[in-house]
Scaffold this active site. Structure first.
Site, PDB file in Angstrom:
ATOM      1  N   HIS A   7       0.734  -1.422  -0.011  1.00  0.00           N
ATOM      2  CA  HIS A   7       0.006   0.037   0.105  1.00  0.00           C
ATOM      3  C   HIS A   7       0.919   1.306   0.030  1.00  0.00           C
ATOM      4  CE1 HIS A   7       0.566  -0.544   4.406  1.00  0.00           C
ATOM      5  NE2 HIS A   7       0.585   0.771   4.658  1.00  0.00           N
ATOM      6  N   GLU A  43      -8.242   4.706   9.680  1.00  0.00           N
ATOM      7  CA  GLU A  43      -7.839   4.456   8.273  1.00  0.00           C
ATOM      8  C   GLU A  43      -9.000   3.735   7.449  1.00  0.00           C
ATOM      9  OE1 GLU A  43      -5.644   0.379   8.227  1.00  0.00           O
ATOM     10  OE2 GLU A  43      -4.807   1.633   9.558  1.00  0.00           O
ATOM     11  N   GLN A  60      -3.951   3.529   1.482  1.00  0.00           N
ATOM     12  CA  GLN A  60      -4.158   3.489   2.809  1.00  0.00           C
ATOM     13  C   GLN A  60      -4.285   4.856   3.340  1.00  0.00           C
ATOM     14  OE1 GLN A  60      -1.372   2.948   5.952  1.00  0.00           O
ATOM     15  NE2 GLN A  60      -2.538   1.530   7.087  1.00  0.00           N
ATOM     16  N   HIS A  84       3.897   7.388   3.659  1.00  0.00           N
ATOM     17  CA  HIS A  84       4.917   6.138   3.480  1.00  0.00           C
ATOM     18  C   HIS A  84       4.445   5.261   2.500  1.00  0.00           C
ATOM     19  CE1 HIS A  84       1.766   4.464   5.967  1.00  0.00           C
ATOM     20  NE2 HIS A  84       1.891   3.298   5.395  1.00  0.00           N
ATOM     21  N   GLU A 134       7.529   0.800   4.956  1.00  0.00           N
ATOM     22  CA  GLU A 134       6.980  -0.281   5.972  1.00  0.00           C
ATOM     23  C   GLU A 134       7.002  -1.467   5.200  1.00  0.00           C
ATOM     24  OE1 GLU A 134       2.606  -1.014   8.099  1.00  0.00           O
ATOM     25  OE2 GLU A 134       2.584   0.318   6.465  1.00  0.00           O
TER      26      GLU A 134
END
Length: 147
Positions: A7, A43, A60, A84, A134
């Site tokens: 994502h 989220e 996301q 991110h 991530e």
């Protein structure tokens, strides 16, 4: 190793307004939503496509639920936008250890629980060309929906 873009995390001030923008503009629908109390965010995961490894790729959207959360501090400094990028992996523990051995700082000693029951960790942006990165190992497949 890493198998897909899991994502792209996008920080926003108003989750409902941002979801509506992505729905009206691109036709993306909410696949899953949740509140992560530990990270202080609400989220919505918008599924973009399925991937060859049985996973999927998402946007996301992240709205802070408290002013002291990491996302709230980031929004105050940077405004809305890409927060991110997350890469999918079958083995977040092994890949995090391998990446750590290459001199990249891994932010969590042990992976934590992320969206949809996944296991996650982050890599320090200063070690990744300014990009907060991530690593995600998805939970077993589940029915989509609001949680």
């Amino acid at each position: 190793m890493l198998t897909r873009i899991d994502h792209i995390g996008i920080a926003c001030f108003d989750l409902d307004r941002t979801v509506e923008f992505y729905r009206a503009t691109y036709g993306f629908e909410v696949f899953h939503s949740e509140v992560n109390e530990e990270q202080g965010v609400r989220e919505a995961m918008l599924k973009i496509n399925d991937t060859g490894d049985g996973g999927a790729s998402y946007l996301q959207l992240l709205e802070p639920t408290r002013e002291d959360s990491t996302v709230a501090k980031w929004l105050a400094k940077n405004g809305e936008g890409v927060h991110h990028i997350a890469f999918g992996t079958a083995d977040v523990d092994g890949d995090a250890a391998d990446i750590r051995s290459k001199g990249v700082r891994v932010l969590y000693e042990e992976p934590r629980i992320g969206s949809m029951g996944s296991r996650i960790t982050f890599l320090h942006p200063k070690d990744c060309g300014g990009v907060l990165t991530e690593l995600v190992t998805s939970a077993a497949p589940q029915e989509h929906g609001e949680h």
